[in-house]
Scaffold this motif. Structure first.
Motif, PDB file in Angstrom:
ATOM      1  N   GLN A   1       0.806  -1.223   0.000  1.00 47.43           N
ATOM      2  CA  GLN A   1       0.000   0.000   0.000  1.00 47.43           C
ATOM      3  C   GLN A   1       0.836   1.269   0.000  1.00 47.43           C
ATOM      4  O   GLN A   1       0.275   2.370  -0.014  1.00 47.43           O
TER       5      GLN A   1
ATOM      6  N   SER B   1       5.675  -0.330  11.026  1.00 44.42           N
ATOM      7  CA  SER B   1       4.775   0.242  10.027  1.00 44.42           C
ATOM      8  C   SER B   1       5.007  -0.327   8.639  1.00 44.42           C
ATOM      9  O   SER B   1       4.140  -0.216   7.765  1.00 44.42           O
TER      10      SER B   1
ATOM     11  N   THR C   1      -8.858  -6.803  13.658  1.00 42.02           N
ATOM     12  CA  THR C   1      -7.786  -5.917  13.230  1.00 42.02           C
ATOM     13  C   THR C   1      -8.297  -4.483  13.076  1.00 42.02           C
ATOM     14  O   THR C   1      -9.370  -4.252  12.516  1.00 42.02           O
ATOM     15  N   ASP C   2      -7.533  -3.541  13.581  1.00 41.54           N
ATOM     16  CA  ASP C   2      -7.914  -2.134  13.518  1.00 41.54           C
ATOM     17  C   ASP C   2      -7.806  -1.621  12.078  1.00 41.54           C
ATOM     18  O   ASP C   2      -6.735  -1.662  11.470  1.00 41.54           O
ATOM     19  N   ILE C   3      -8.914  -1.161  11.538  1.00 43.72           N
ATOM     20  CA  ILE C   3      -8.970  -0.740  10.142  1.00 43.72           C
ATOM     21  C   ILE C   3      -8.054   0.458   9.876  1.00 43.72           C
ATOM     22  O   ILE C   3      -7.385   0.529   8.831  1.00 43.72           O
ATOM     23  N   GLU C   4      -8.013   1.387  10.803  1.00 46.98           N
ATOM     24  CA  GLU C   4      -7.159   2.562  10.600  1.00 46.98           C
ATOM     25  C   GLU C   4      -5.689   2.167  10.536  1.00 46.98           C
ATOM     26  O   GLU C   4      -4.919   2.741   9.760  1.00 46.98           O
ATOM     27  N   SER C   5      -5.292   1.195  11.345  1.00 49.18           N
ATOM     28  CA  SER C   5      -3.910   0.706  11.294  1.00 49.18           C
ATOM     29  C   SER C   5      -3.638   0.010   9.969  1.00 49.18           C
ATOM     30  O   SER C   5      -2.532   0.117   9.417  1.00 49.18           O
TER      31      SER C   5
ATOM     32  N   LYS D   1      -4.979   0.745   7.094  1.00 54.57           N
ATOM     33  CA  LYS D   1      -4.842   1.774   6.060  1.00 54.57           C
ATOM     34  C   LYS D   1      -3.462   2.424   6.071  1.00 54.57           C
ATOM     35  O   LYS D   1      -2.954   2.849   5.020  1.00 54.57           O
ATOM     36  N   LYS D   2      -2.844   2.491   7.249  1.00 53.11           N
ATOM     37  CA  LYS D   2      -1.559   3.189   7.369  1.00 53.11           C
ATOM     38  C   LYS D   2      -0.361   2.299   7.075  1.00 53.11           C
ATOM     39  O   LYS D   2       0.743   2.797   6.837  1.00 53.11           O
TER      40      LYS D   2
ATOM     41  N   HIS E   1     -14.662  -7.686   6.080  1.00 52.71           N
ATOM     42  CA  HIS E   1     -14.274  -6.286   6.243  1.00 52.71           C
ATOM     43  C   HIS E   1     -12.816  -6.037   5.879  1.00 52.71           C
ATOM     44  O   HIS E   1     -12.414  -4.883   5.699  1.00 52.71           O
TER      45      HIS E   1
END
Length: 559
Positions: free
Chosen positions: A382, A496, A508-512, A514-515, A535
C-alpha cells in the motif's frame, strides 16, 4: 405522652403532652445493643412489673373516684414511658440484631423458610456434583421440555439437580464438538484451491499452448540485463497462486513512486508455470519489469543441493503427517480448540512445498543480486517500498519486523516459546524461550552479506534433526528453522512496514491497516477464500482486475 423521632432516626425523645418537659431522650443505634444492656433492661423490667401489678390491683379495688387521680398520674408519668421505651427498644433491635444473633435462642423464632430452602438446595447440588447421573434419566433437549417434564413427572429436587447437570454437560460436549468440527472444516477450506482460481490456472495454461502472445518472452530480450542490474529494486515472490501473484505485483507497482525501477521475479512450480507466464504476458504491468521462472528452470535446484527438501516431499511419514486424517488421530478430550487449531495449521500441505522453502536459497538462485525484498503471496503493498533499499542493515542479512511487541497483543506477542517445543533437549540447550521472534512475509535480504554465512547449512541441519525427532521440535513449517538459521543475523525494521494477522485476527484495527506499508493475510482466512474476513477483503480485491476475460469467465466475482 408524645414520641419524637429525629430526622436521622438516631434518637427518640419522650415528652409530656404539653411538649414543655422532655421526660427522656433515647439514642438509638441499631445492631449495637450489647448483651449487658439487654440484661440490665430485663432486670429493670422485672423489678418494676410487681409495682405495675400492685398499682393495677389498687385501682381496681378502690374504685375510679378515689384512686384515678393518683394512679393515673403515677402510671402516666412513670410506668407508661418505661413500658413504651422497652417496647420500642425491642422493636428496633429485636428484629435486627437480636433477630440475627439471639432470635432463635431467646425469642423462639425459626429460620426464614426461603433461606432454609436455598441451604437445602446447595446441599443437594453438592451431592449431585460428585454423584453419577442415573443412566435411566431422560435428559430434555430444551428448557421448555424441562419445564414440561417437571410438571408431568413431578421430579424431586435431587432429580431436578441431576437433570440440570446432565443438560449442561451435554451442551458443553456438543459445543466443544461443534468447535472442533468448525476448525476441521476451516482447515479443509484453507488447504483447498477455490474452483475459480483452479479454473483460472487451467484456462491460462490452455491459452499458453494456443496463443503465441501468451508465450512471448518475459521480459523482452532488450530488458534482460535489468534482471541482474543492482540499480533496480528487485522483488521476489514464490507462489503457485496466479491471482495472488497478480495482486502482489499490481499493488507494489501501483503504490510505487518509481515503478520504472521495479523488477519482479515471480517463481512458481512446473505445473503452474504456463498459466503464470500467460497471465503476465497478456497483462503486462508497465513500466515495471516482470520475470516468470519455474523451479525446473533453475539449474542449481538439484537433489544434490537440496537433499533435505527432497526427503521431506517424498518420505511417507511426512506425507501422512500433513495429508492424513488429522481429526481421527487427535484425542480431542486432551486438547482445547486453540491448540487443536495450531496443530491443524502446522499440518498445512504448503509446509512441504519447495516453493515455501525456496527463500533459503536466494543467494544461490540470484547470484548477481546484492539486495532484494522477498514478498509472500498473501500480502498487499500500500506504500512505496523503495526506501527499504536505503535501510542500513548494519552487516545483518535479514531486515524483518519483530513480532514480540506491538499494539495487538494477540498478533504481536510471539517469542521462541510460541514456535518451539522446549521440552525437547536440543531446543532447551540451544534456544531461549523469551527471545523475540520475527516475521516472514516482507523481508529485506542482503544477499551479499548472506553469502558469507552458513545460514543455509544451519537450516538444513535443523531440518534433519526435526525429521529424526519425528517432527516434535517445532510446530509450524518454515519459520522455526529460519528463526534458528538467521539467529544473530536479523536487523529489526519499523513495524509500520509490515502489518500481520489479517488472516486470523478479525478484530484488526482498520485505521492501522490503512496506514501500513504492507498488509499480510497470514493465517487461514485468505482474502481469496470464502472464509476470508469480509471487512478486510476489500484491501485485497481492489487490485484484482475483475474486467479481465479470464477472471470473469471463471466467475471470480468481486465480493
Amino acid at each position: 405522652m408524645q414520641l419524637h423521632f429525629s430526622p436521622s432516626m438516631r434518637s427518640i425523645t419522650i415528652s409530656s403532652n404539653n411538649g414543655i418537659i422532655d421526660l427522656m431522650r433515647i439514642k438509638v443505634a441499631a445492631c449495637h445493643i450489647s448483651y449487658r444492656t439487654l440484661f440490665h433492661t430485663i432486670l429493670i423490667l422485672a423489678f418494676l412489673l410487681p409495682f405495675v401489678f400492685i398499682l393495677t390491683a389498687l385501682v381496681t379495688l378502690e374504685g375510679v373516684n378515689k384512686c384515678s387521680s393518683f394512679g393515673t398520674l403515677f402510671f402516666n408519668l412513670l410506668f407508661l414511658p418505661i413500658l413504651h421505651f422497652i417496647t420500642l427498644l425491642l422493636l428496633l433491635c429485636g428484629y435486627d440484631c437480636l433477630g440475627r444473633r439471639l432470635g432463635p435462642r431467646l425469642l423462639g423464632r425459626v429460620d426464614d423458610s426461603s433461606k432454609r430452602l436455598v441451604r437445602d438446595f446447595y446441599k443437594i447440588l453438592n451431592e449431585v456434583k460428585t454423584g453419577e447421573i442415573p443412566l435411566a434419566l431422560d435428559l430434555p433437549d430444551s428448557f421448555e421440555q424441562l419445564v414440561s417434564d417437571m410438571k408431568s413427572k413431578q421430579y424431586d429436587a435431587k432429580t431436578f439437580a441431576f437433570l440440570l447437570r446432565g443438560m449442561m454437560e451435554k451442551f458443553e460436549r456438543d459445543t466443544r464438538e461443534a468447535k472442533f468440527a468448525e476448525l476441521m472444516n476451516k482447515h479443509f477450506a484453507a488447504s483447498s484451491v477455490p474452483k475459480g482460481i483452479h479454473c483460472l490456472s487451467l484456462r491460462l495454461t490452455d491459452e499458453y499452448s494456443s496463443n503465441a502472445h501468451a508465450r512471448k518472452q518475459l521480459p523482452p530480450p532488450e530488458l534482460l540485463p535489468t534482471l541482474s542490474d543492482n540499480s533496480y529494486h528487485h522483488f521476489i515472490v514464490s507462489t503457485d497462486n496466479i491471482l495472488a501473484a497478480a495482486v502482489v505485483v499490481s499493488s507494489t507497482v501501483h503504490s510505487s513512486q518509481n515503478p520504472d525501477k521495479i523488477v519482479f521475479h515471480v517463481i512458481t512450480d512446473k505445473k503452474t508455470y504456463a498459466g503464470m507466464h500467460s497471465w503476465f504476458a497478456l497483462n503486462p504491468i508497465t513500466p515495471a519489469i516482470v520475470e516468470v521462472k519455474g523451479i525446473h528452470q533453475f539449474d542449481w535446484l538439484t537433489r544434490e543441493n537440496v537433499p533435505v527438501l527432497e526427503a521431506v516431499e517424498n518420505q511417507n511419514g511426512i506425507r501422512n503427517y500433513y495429508h492424513g486424517n488429522n481429526f481421527a488421530r487427535n484425542n480431542l478430550s486432551e486438547t482445547n480448540p486453540q491448540k487443536y487449531a495450531s496443530r491443524l495449521q502446522a499440518r498445512s500441505p504448503k509446509y512441504i512445498s519447495l516453493l515455501n522453502h525456496l527463500r533459503i536459497y536466494l543467494p544461490e538462485l540470484f547470484p548477481n543480486l546484492d539486495k532484494v525484498v522477498f514478498l509472500d503471496d498473501d500480502v498487499v503493498v500500500q506504500r512505496d517500498l523503495s526506501p527499504l533499499w536505503k535501510i542500513n542493515l548494519n552487516g545483518k542479512v535479514n531486515g524483518a519486523v519483530e513480532t514480540c511487541r506491538g499494539t495487538d497483543e494477540w498478533v504481536m506477542s510471539k517469542h521462541f516459546r510460541n514456535y518451539f517445543n522446549f521440552s525437547h533437549p536440543l531446543i532447551t540447550q540451544h534456544l531461549d524461550p523469551d527471545e523475540c521472534a520475527w516475521a516472514y512475509g516482507m523481508n529485506v535480504f542482503d544477499l551479499r552479506a548472506w553469502r558469507s554465512t552458513n545460514i543455509r547449512e544451519t537450516y538444513h541441519t535443523w531440518l534433519k534433526e526435526n525429521l529424526r525427532s519425528n517432527l516434535t521440535m517445532w510446530k509450524l513449517g518454515t519459520l522455526p528453522p529460519a528463526l534458528i538459521a538467521f539467529k544473530g543475523n536479523v536487523h529489526p525494521i519499523d513495524h509500520s512496514w509490515h502489518m500481520l494477522g489479517l488472516g486470523y485476527q478479525n478484530k484488526t484495527d482498520i485505521e492501522s491497516v490503512k496506514k501500513a506499508a504492507v498488509i499480510h493475510y497470514n493465517g487461514q482466512s485468505k482474502p481469496w477464500l470464502q472464509i476470508g474476513f469480509e471487512h478486510l477483503r476489500p484491501f485485497w480485491t481492489k487490485y484484482v482486475n475483475y474486467s479481465n476475460d479470464f477472471v470473469r469467465n471463471c466467475h471470480i466475482l468481486d465480493s
